[in-house]
Motif scaffolding. Sequence first.
Motif, PDB file in Angstrom:
ATOM      1  N   GLN A   4     -72.432 -66.146 -12.167  1.00 60.67           N
ATOM      2  CA  GLN A   4     -73.008 -67.465 -12.441  1.00 60.67           C
ATOM      3  C   GLN A   4     -74.284 -67.740 -11.668  1.00 60.67           C
ATOM      4  O   GLN A   4     -75.126 -68.515 -12.110  1.00 60.67           O
ATOM      5  N   CYS A  12     -80.627 -73.743 -17.017  1.00 69.37           N
ATOM      6  CA  CYS A  12     -81.708 -74.550 -16.463  1.00 69.37           C
ATOM      7  C   CYS A  12     -82.986 -73.736 -16.258  1.00 69.37           C
ATOM      8  O   CYS A  12     -84.080 -74.247 -16.453  1.00 69.37           O
ATOM      9  N   GLU A 136     -78.189 -83.977 -27.684  1.00 61.43           N
ATOM     10  CA  GLU A 136     -76.832 -84.103 -27.146  1.00 61.43           C
ATOM     11  C   GLU A 136     -76.858 -83.898 -25.631  1.00 61.43           C
ATOM     12  O   GLU A 136     -76.275 -84.677 -24.872  1.00 61.43           O
ATOM     13  N   LEU A 137     -77.562 -82.850 -25.216  1.00 61.71           N
ATOM     14  CA  LEU A 137     -77.629 -82.531 -23.789  1.00 61.71           C
ATOM     15  C   LEU A 137     -78.385 -83.610 -23.016  1.00 61.71           C
ATOM     16  O   LEU A 137     -78.037 -83.944 -21.879  1.00 61.71           O
ATOM     17  N   ASN A 140     -75.890 -86.445 -22.584  1.00 68.14           N
ATOM     18  CA  ASN A 140     -74.866 -86.110 -21.594  1.00 68.14           C
ATOM     19  C   ASN A 140     -75.414 -86.156 -20.170  1.00 68.14           C
ATOM     20  O   ASN A 140     -74.773 -86.705 -19.268  1.00 68.14           O
ATOM     21  N   THR A 141     -76.588 -85.586 -19.963  1.00 69.95           N
ATOM     22  CA  THR A 141     -77.130 -85.508 -18.601  1.00 69.95           C
ATOM     23  C   THR A 141     -77.641 -86.866 -18.136  1.00 69.95           C
ATOM     24  O   THR A 141     -77.488 -87.208 -16.960  1.00 69.95           O
ATOM     25  N   HIS A 144     -75.227 -89.016 -16.314  1.00 70.53           N
ATOM     26  CA  HIS A 144     -74.854 -88.672 -14.938  1.00 70.53           C
ATOM     27  C   HIS A 144     -75.954 -88.951 -13.923  1.00 70.53           C
ATOM     28  O   HIS A 144     -75.817 -88.595 -12.757  1.00 70.53           O
ATOM     29  N   LEU A 145     -77.048 -89.568 -14.376  1.00 74.96           N
ATOM     30  CA  LEU A 145     -78.151 -89.866 -13.459  1.00 74.96           C
ATOM     31  C   LEU A 145     -78.052 -91.293 -12.945  1.00 74.96           C
ATOM     32  O   LEU A 145     -78.006 -92.228 -13.729  1.00 74.96           O
TER      33      LEU A 145
ATOM     34  N   LEU B  22     -82.332 -82.230 -15.584  1.00 74.01           N
ATOM     35  CA  LEU B  22     -81.531 -81.195 -14.915  1.00 74.01           C
ATOM     36  C   LEU B  22     -81.968 -81.014 -13.468  1.00 74.01           C
ATOM     37  O   LEU B  22     -81.130 -80.852 -12.578  1.00 74.01           O
ATOM     38  N   LEU B  25     -80.311 -83.594 -11.571  1.00 75.52           N
ATOM     39  CA  LEU B  25     -78.879 -83.341 -11.360  1.00 75.52           C
ATOM     40  C   LEU B  25     -78.677 -82.313 -10.241  1.00 75.52           C
ATOM     41  O   LEU B  25     -77.714 -82.389  -9.482  1.00 75.52           O
ATOM     42  N   PRO B 113     -73.353 -73.645  -9.881  1.00 78.49           N
ATOM     43  CA  PRO B 113     -73.408 -73.453 -11.340  1.00 78.49           C
ATOM     44  C   PRO B 113     -72.257 -74.123 -12.078  1.00 78.49           C
ATOM     45  O   PRO B 113     -72.473 -74.764 -13.116  1.00 78.49           O
ATOM     46  N   ALA B 114     -71.057 -74.013 -11.550  1.00 76.72           N
ATOM     47  CA  ALA B 114     -69.907 -74.638 -12.217  1.00 76.72           C
ATOM     48  C   ALA B 114     -70.032 -76.155 -12.235  1.00 76.72           C
ATOM     49  O   ALA B 114     -69.706 -76.807 -13.237  1.00 76.72           O
ATOM     50  N   THR B 118     -70.296 -78.551 -15.634  1.00 77.00           N
ATOM     51  CA  THR B 118     -69.462 -79.726 -15.884  1.00 77.00           C
ATOM     52  C   THR B 118     -70.319 -80.925 -16.283  1.00 77.00           C
ATOM     53  O   THR B 118     -69.982 -81.650 -17.226  1.00 77.00           O
ATOM     54  N   LEU B 119     -71.434 -81.120 -15.567  1.00 72.20           N
ATOM     55  CA  LEU B 119     -72.292 -82.278 -15.834  1.00 72.20           C
ATOM     56  C   LEU B 119     -72.951 -82.212 -17.213  1.00 72.20           C
ATOM     57  O   LEU B 119     -73.307 -83.235 -17.778  1.00 72.20           O
ATOM     58  N   THR B 120     -73.125 -81.007 -17.744  1.00 78.22           N
ATOM     59  CA  THR B 120     -73.739 -80.891 -19.080  1.00 78.22           C
ATOM     60  C   THR B 120     -72.779 -81.359 -20.164  1.00 78.22           C
ATOM     61  O   THR B 120     -73.207 -81.706 -21.263  1.00 78.22           O
ATOM     62  N   GLU B 121     -71.469 -81.324 -19.875  1.00 71.77           N
ATOM     63  CA  GLU B 121     -70.436 -81.691 -20.845  1.00 71.77           C
ATOM     64  C   GLU B 121     -70.491 -80.838 -22.107  1.00 71.77           C
ATOM     65  O   GLU B 121     -70.076 -81.283 -23.181  1.00 71.77           O
ATOM     66  N   LEU B 122     -71.006 -79.619 -21.979  1.00 73.98           N
ATOM     67  CA  LEU B 122     -71.041 -78.707 -23.127  1.00 73.98           C
ATOM     68  C   LEU B 122     -69.799 -77.820 -23.113  1.00 73.98           C
ATOM     69  O   LEU B 122     -69.218 -77.562 -22.051  1.00 73.98           O
ATOM     70  N   GLU B 126     -70.992 -73.943 -27.097  1.00 76.53           N
ATOM     71  CA  GLU B 126     -72.261 -74.672 -27.226  1.00 76.53           C
ATOM     72  C   GLU B 126     -73.293 -74.130 -26.242  1.00 76.53           C
ATOM     73  O   GLU B 126     -74.471 -73.963 -26.578  1.00 76.53           O
ATOM     74  N   LEU B 127     -72.835 -73.854 -25.013  1.00 77.12           N
ATOM     75  CA  LEU B 127     -73.742 -73.339 -23.992  1.00 77.12           C
ATOM     76  C   LEU B 127     -74.331 -71.997 -24.421  1.00 77.12           C
ATOM     77  O   LEU B 127     -75.546 -71.776 -24.333  1.00 77.12           O
ATOM     78  N   LEU B 130     -76.808 -72.467 -27.276  1.00 72.42           N
ATOM     79  CA  LEU B 130     -78.061 -73.062 -26.817  1.00 72.42           C
ATOM     80  C   LEU B 130     -78.894 -72.029 -26.052  1.00 72.42           C
ATOM     81  O   LEU B 130     -80.107 -71.916 -26.272  1.00 72.42           O
TER      82      LEU B 130
END
Lengths: 146, 146
Positions: A4, A12, A136-137, A140-141, A144-145, B22, B25, B113-114, B118-122, B126-127, B130
Motif C-alpha cells: 500500500q 492520490c 462521486e469521489l 465523498n471527500t 470529510h473536510l 485529497l 485529507l 493508505p488504509a 476509508t475516507l474515499t468511501e470507494l 471502484e478504486l 478509477l
Amino acid sequence: MSEQLHLDNQLCFRLYKLNKNLTKLYAPLLKELGLTYPQYLVMLVMWQQNTPILVKDIGNHLDLDSGTLSPLLKRMEKLEIIKRTRSNEDERAVFIELTAHGKHLKNKAKLIPAKLFTLTELSKTELLNLKSSLDELLDNTTKHLS
Amino acid sequence: MSEQLHLDNQLCFRLYKLNKNLTKLYAPLLKELGLTYPQYLVMLVMWQQNTPILVKDIGNHLDLDSGTLSPLLKRMEKLEIIKRTRSNEDERAVFIELTAHGKHLKNKAKLIPAKLFTLTELSKTELLNLKSSLDELLDNTTKHLS
DNA sequence: TTATTTTATATTGTGCACAACTAAATTATA
DNA sequence: TATAATTTAGTTGTGCACAATATAAAATAA
C-alpha cells in the motif's frame, strides 16, 4: 515493502500527476490569452456570471480563499482583464467585473475545451464515466473536510 | 454561454479540486509525521528504495525537477529525516539517504493508505476501475507533453 | 589532447495554495 | 443600546511547482 505504501498503488499520486499534466497541456493554449490556469478558472466564473461578483462568491465557485484570490485578482487587474471596485453598501466587500478586454477574451477561449478534449484521447463515453466517478469521489471527500 | 466553457462541465476542474481535497485529507495524518504531501512522496520513494538514491532519480520517480526538489530536500535535511551527500565518483551528483529517524517514520506511515482509502468511501472495485481510467489518461496526456 | 556537448544540481524569479492573523463592518443578542 | 459574534477582505509567512539561467563536472567528438 508493504504494497500500500508503494507509489504506483496510490490513487492520490495519480491525481497529483494528472493534475500537473493537464495544467501543462493548458499552458501553451492559455499563454495566447495571457492567462495562467487559476486565472482561467476565474475567467470561467466571470464569463458564466456576466455581472459584477464578489470575491467571496468567486471563492465559493472555485473553493479558494482570499489568501489565494487577493493577489491573483490584483495581478489580473494589472493585466487589465478585470476591475476591482469596493462596495459602497459594505466597505469590506469587493466587486470584480470584466473589462472590455476581459470580455473579448471569451471568443478565443471558446476553442480551448475542444482542444483539450482532443489531447485526452478519450471517447465521449469515457469522459462522461470518468467525470461521474470523480464527482462521486469529490462528494465523498468533501464530506470529510472540516 | 457555451456549454463547454462552463466550470461544471470541465474534467480538469474536477481533477484540480479533487487533488486539493485529497491533499487536505492527508494533511492531518502527515502532520503526525511532520511531513507535507510532497515530502511524503519523497519518503515513499526512499522507503521503497531503501538505499541511497540520486536527486535525479527521485525526480524521475515523482516527475519533479531540481527547482522543486533542491529546496524541498534541504528542508527535509534540516528536519533530520534525510541526509544529502555529494558523490565522490561524480561531483555533480547528490545522494539522498534516510536517517534513522526517517526510516523509523515508515512504521507510522504504514497506517495512512488504509485511512485514506476509508475516507474515499470507494469500494475496492471502484478504486481499481478509477486507477485504470486515470492510468489511461496519464499515458495519453504524457504523450502530448514536450 | 582539446573542444564541444551533455548531464546533474543549484539558483532566481513568478505564481499559486493555504494557515494564521488583522482590520473593518455588519448582525445578533443580552 | 452596548457588546459580542460573525462576515468579508486583506496581509504575512511557508511551501511547493516550474521556467529560465548558471555552474561545474563528465562524457564525447574532433
